[in-house]
Scaffold this active site. Structure first.
Site, PDB file in Angstrom:
ATOM      1  N   LYS A  22       0.832  -1.204   0.000  1.00 50.87           N
ATOM      2  CA  LYS A  22       0.000   0.000   0.000  1.00 50.87           C
ATOM      3  C   LYS A  22       0.865   1.253   0.000  1.00 50.87           C
ATOM      4  O   LYS A  22       0.575   2.225  -0.717  1.00 50.87           O
ATOM      5  CB  LYS A  22      -0.907   0.011   1.238  1.00 50.87           C
ATOM      6  CG  LYS A  22      -1.805   1.236   1.310  1.00 50.87           C
ATOM      7  CD  LYS A  22      -2.512   1.374   2.643  1.00 50.87           C
ATOM      8  CE  LYS A  22      -1.712   2.232   3.590  1.00 50.87           C
ATOM      9  NZ  LYS A  22      -2.519   2.847   4.653  1.00 50.87           N
ATOM     10  N   CYS A 117      -5.256   7.985   9.906  1.00 45.87           N
ATOM     11  CA  CYS A 117      -5.053   7.428  11.246  1.00 45.87           C
ATOM     12  C   CYS A 117      -4.797   8.531  12.266  1.00 45.87           C
ATOM     13  O   CYS A 117      -4.179   9.547  11.971  1.00 45.87           O
ATOM     14  CB  CYS A 117      -3.840   6.488  11.258  1.00 45.87           C
ATOM     15  SG  CYS A 117      -4.059   4.962  10.362  1.00 45.87           S
ATOM     16  N   VAL A 165       9.295  10.255   4.943  1.00 50.54           N
ATOM     17  CA  VAL A 165       8.972   9.499   3.731  1.00 50.54           C
ATOM     18  C   VAL A 165       8.063  10.327   2.830  1.00 50.54           C
ATOM     19  O   VAL A 165       8.289  10.464   1.629  1.00 50.54           O
ATOM     20  CB  VAL A 165       8.304   8.159   4.085  1.00 50.54           C
ATOM     21  CG1 VAL A 165       7.818   7.448   2.824  1.00 50.54           C
ATOM     22  CG2 VAL A 165       9.260   7.269   4.852  1.00 50.54           C
TER      23      VAL A 165
END
Length: 424
Positions: A22, A117, A165
């Site tokens: 993912k 999240c 990232v």
């Protein structure tokens, strides 16, 4: 809202086919915005976040479909909208990746501030500052990040303040169509960044150094179509290795890459697992034994991945001995621990550190999933606990694990999905 009912004390053993990652598929889907020709992607997992991304792309004017083989076909040649709206973006933080390719190719973009999240602060500041250094004018208005540039972005040297990232990917995508050379210093080194760079290079980008902390991109005028297969999901792989490790079982993970999981495999061996690797598989055998406690400290790649912290917390809660877990990447990422304590686990949390005291047995109860990786640790806990465990809010799991109950059942888990309406 769906829940999982899990009946415990299963020894999880067998073979599992690992899905595409993912965390590589999402940036690659957004990077397809840069292409003036059709793109074909294979090994793309069927997940809630993937479907959300495809819907965002469709909103922008991208033709996005799956064919009968499951491959995703994208044609961004006729993009005619430049806004990613709140109603789509609100569920997924990764949607910020729409910003860079839109600005790079069309010189304008509006992306709603994203959701996802609830794991502490994941600011978009580093994405924004990187694009500003490439020449974009950016403002935050009415809940939207609005970016524009009068002409092409211009390459420069960018030192990312904190290893990120997301920001590394945004800057790398934008730099592909910038004038001149862009050098990213203190770049993140994750395998998903390497996969995204490989995809961009297949489209005609000139990126070198991906996988190191120094990425160089020579800008080109346009990117073309290509075919690309998404790299296997190292976090799903690690999750199934943990499933066998905590249950005394043996699992073979097929279609995976061991060299993306060195830190995890080292800790599993330290915990007493026998781990054997081939070019595209990993076999873990606990030989029926209880794991030994292992200390964990999360770190950017190639260190121990934060996305495996919750699963190793569970391992340590049923292991022999006491362990210390230190979370250095995200704040507020121990929300699974109070739920595991309700199942009979023993742990104390102080700041970004948790001390786990292994117990011989967990007990089933009703628990609430709070984020993607915490959720899967609760499901795995249910697989080895006595009695019945109900895991609520499993929509988190559907965001990141493809066909999870089918894969667990194939390993011997007793798990079923049901909804509140079924209880009525």
């Amino acid at each position: 809202m769906d829940k999982f009912r899990v009946y415990g004390q299963s020894r999880l053993s067998g073979s599992v086919n690992i899905s595409g990652a993912k965390n590589a598929a999402l940036p690659i889907l957004f990077a397809a915005i840069l292409a003036t020709e059709p793109v074909k992607l294979t090994n793309v997992p069927e997940l809630k976040d993937i479907e959300t991304t495809l819907n965002i792309l469709r909103q922008l004017g991208v033709i996005a479909n799956r064919d009968e083989t499951g491959a995703v076909l994208l044609d961004a040649s006729n993009i005619n909208h430049f806004t990613a709206p709140y109603e789509l973006v609100k569920t997924m933080r990764a949607s910020i990746w729409a910003l860079a390719p839109l600005v790079a190719r069309f010189h304008q973009a509006q992306v709603s501030l994203p959701g996802g999240c609830s794991i502490g602060a994941r600011p978009v500041d580093l994405h924004i500052s990187g694009l500003e250094k490439l020449g974009a004018d950016i403002v935050l208005e009415e809940g939207y990040v609005k970016a524009q540039v009068s002409d092409r972005l211009v390459g420069t040297r960018i030192v990312i303040e904190k290893v990120s990232v997301g920001a590394t990917l945004s800057i790398m995508m934008a730099a592909t169509l910038a004038k001149g050379t862009t050098v990213i210093e203190n770049a993140a080194r994750e395998p998903e960044i390497v996969d995204t760079a490989d995809f961009l290079n297949k489209m005609g980008a000139k990126i070198t150094g991906a996988g190191s902390d120094h990425i160089t991109t020579e800008g080109v005028e346009r990117l073309t179509g290509c075919e690309h297969s998404i790299v296997p999901d190292r976090i799903e792989t690690g999750t199934f290795l943990i499933a066998a490790a905590i249950s005394g079982g043996r699992v073979v993970c097929q279609n995976t890459k061991a060299d993306t999981l060195d830190a995890v495999i080292d800790k599993l061996r330290e915990a007493g697992a026998q781990v054997d690797v081939t070019e595209n598989s990993i076999t873990l055998d606990m030989l029926g034994n209880r794991p030994k406690a292992v200390n964990i400290r999360t770190a950017p790649h190639p260190g121990f991945p934060t996305d495996m912290q919750a699963q190793f917390t569970l391992l340590n809660m049923v292991a022999e001995g006491t362990s210390i877990i230190t979370e250095t990447i995200f704040e507020n990422r121990f929300m699974h621990i109070p739920e595991l304590i309700r199942m009979g686990g023993k742990a104390e949390i102080e700041g970004n550190t948790a001390v786990c005291h292994g117990v011989e047995q967990l007990s089933g109860t009703e628990v609430i999933a709070t984020d993607l990786r915490a959720s899967i640790s609760l499901v795995l806990a249910g697989c080895i606990a006595t009695g019945e465990t109900i895991v609520d809010r499993i929509y988190h799991i559907d965001r990141g694990y493809e066909h999870i109950e089918d894969k667990l059942r194939a390993l011997g888990a007793k798990i079923e999905r049901f909804s509140r309406s079924d209880e009525a």
